[in-house]
Write a protein that holds these residues in place. Structure first.
Motif, PDB file in Angstrom:
ATOM      1  N   LEU A  11      29.375  11.810 -35.221  1.00 20.96           N
ATOM      2  CA  LEU A  11      30.757  11.525 -34.853  1.00 20.96           C
ATOM      3  C   LEU A  11      31.726  12.484 -35.539  1.00 20.96           C
ATOM      4  O   LEU A  11      32.678  12.959 -34.929  1.00 20.96           O
ATOM      5  CB  LEU A  11      31.102  10.077 -35.190  1.00 20.96           C
ATOM      6  N   ILE A  25      35.062   8.316 -26.990  1.00 19.03           N
ATOM      7  CA  ILE A  25      33.713   8.848 -27.165  1.00 19.03           C
ATOM      8  C   ILE A  25      32.749   8.067 -26.287  1.00 19.03           C
ATOM      9  O   ILE A  25      32.685   6.842 -26.365  1.00 19.03           O
ATOM     10  CB  ILE A  25      33.253   8.723 -28.636  1.00 19.03           C
ATOM     11  N   ASP A  26      32.022   8.768 -25.443  1.00 19.13           N
ATOM     12  CA  ASP A  26      31.022   8.136 -24.583  1.00 19.13           C
ATOM     13  C   ASP A  26      29.956   7.498 -25.469  1.00 19.13           C
ATOM     14  O   ASP A  26      29.342   8.171 -26.300  1.00 19.13           O
ATOM     15  CB  ASP A  26      30.400   9.188 -23.659  1.00 19.13           C
ATOM     16  N   ARG A  27      29.734   6.206 -25.309  1.00 17.15           N
ATOM     17  CA  ARG A  27      28.785   5.481 -26.167  1.00 17.15           C
ATOM     18  C   ARG A  27      27.344   5.911 -25.945  1.00 17.15           C
ATOM     19  O   ARG A  27      26.515   5.779 -26.838  1.00 17.15           O
ATOM     20  CB  ARG A  27      28.911   3.980 -25.939  1.00 17.15           C
ATOM     21  N   ARG A  28      27.032   6.412 -24.780  1.00 16.36           N
ATOM     22  CA  ARG A  28      25.653   6.804 -24.483  1.00 16.36           C
ATOM     23  C   ARG A  28      25.340   8.193 -25.011  1.00 16.36           C
ATOM     24  O   ARG A  28      24.319   8.417 -25.642  1.00 16.36           O
ATOM     25  CB  ARG A  28      25.407   6.742 -22.976  1.00 16.36           C
ATOM     26  N   GLY A  30      27.620  10.244 -26.909  1.00 18.35           N
ATOM     27  CA  GLY A  30      28.291  10.625 -28.130  1.00 18.35           C
ATOM     28  C   GLY A  30      29.271  11.773 -27.957  1.00 18.35           C
ATOM     29  O   GLY A  30      29.811  12.286 -28.924  1.00 18.35           O
ATOM     30  N   GLU A  52      34.717   4.035 -18.460  1.00 21.86           N
ATOM     31  CA  GLU A  52      34.299   2.854 -19.215  1.00 21.86           C
ATOM     32  C   GLU A  52      33.195   3.226 -20.192  1.00 21.86           C
ATOM     33  O   GLU A  52      32.708   4.357 -20.196  1.00 21.86           O
ATOM     34  CB  GLU A  52      33.797   1.771 -18.260  1.00 21.86           C
ATOM     35  N   ASN A  53      32.804   2.251 -20.994  1.00 20.42           N
ATOM     36  CA  ASN A  53      31.712   2.410 -21.960  1.00 20.42           C
ATOM     37  C   ASN A  53      32.000   3.515 -22.968  1.00 20.42           C
ATOM     38  O   ASN A  53      31.171   4.387 -23.212  1.00 20.42           O
ATOM     39  CB  ASN A  53      30.374   2.637 -21.253  1.00 20.42           C
ATOM     40  N   VAL A  54      33.220   3.471 -23.535  1.00 22.00           N
ATOM     41  CA  VAL A  54      33.611   4.442 -24.550  1.00 22.00           C
ATOM     42  C   VAL A  54      34.101   3.722 -25.804  1.00 22.00           C
ATOM     43  O   VAL A  54      34.539   2.574 -25.742  1.00 22.00           O
ATOM     44  CB  VAL A  54      34.724   5.389 -24.052  1.00 22.00           C
ATOM     45  N   ALA A  55      34.019   4.393 -26.913  1.00 26.16           N
ATOM     46  CA  ALA A  55      34.606   3.926 -28.164  1.00 26.16           C
ATOM     47  C   ALA A  55      35.866   4.748 -28.388  1.00 26.16           C
ATOM     48  O   ALA A  55      35.863   5.963 -28.192  1.00 26.16           O
ATOM     49  CB  ALA A  55      33.630   4.132 -29.310  1.00 26.16           C
TER      50      ALA A  55
END
Length: 71
Positions: A11, A25-28, A30, A52-55
């Protein structure tokens, strides 16, 4: 995890590319999915583009003081 699965970058490495910005940041993977100057701008962009599916995190700027401890 399979042998062919890509290992996400650290990260800190990803955030070093966008100092002082808000990053999704894409969770899958990075990797950066989107970047903006404010959290509100980033949220609007993500909704508008259906990302979607981001931090969401703010990348520190090296010139900013670092908070250490509570006092």
């Amino acid at each position: 995890m399979s042998e062919n699965a890509a290992v996400p970058r650290p990260l800190a490495s990803v955030l070093s590319e966008v100092p002082g910005k808000w990053a999704a940041i894409d969770r899958r993977t990075g990797e950066l999915a989107a970047v903006a100057d404010t959290a509100y701008q980033l949220g609007a962009y993500l909704r508008e583009h259906g990302i979607e599916n981001v931090a969401i995190v703010r990348a520190p700027d090296p010139s900013e003081p670092e908070l250490v401890g509570l006092g």
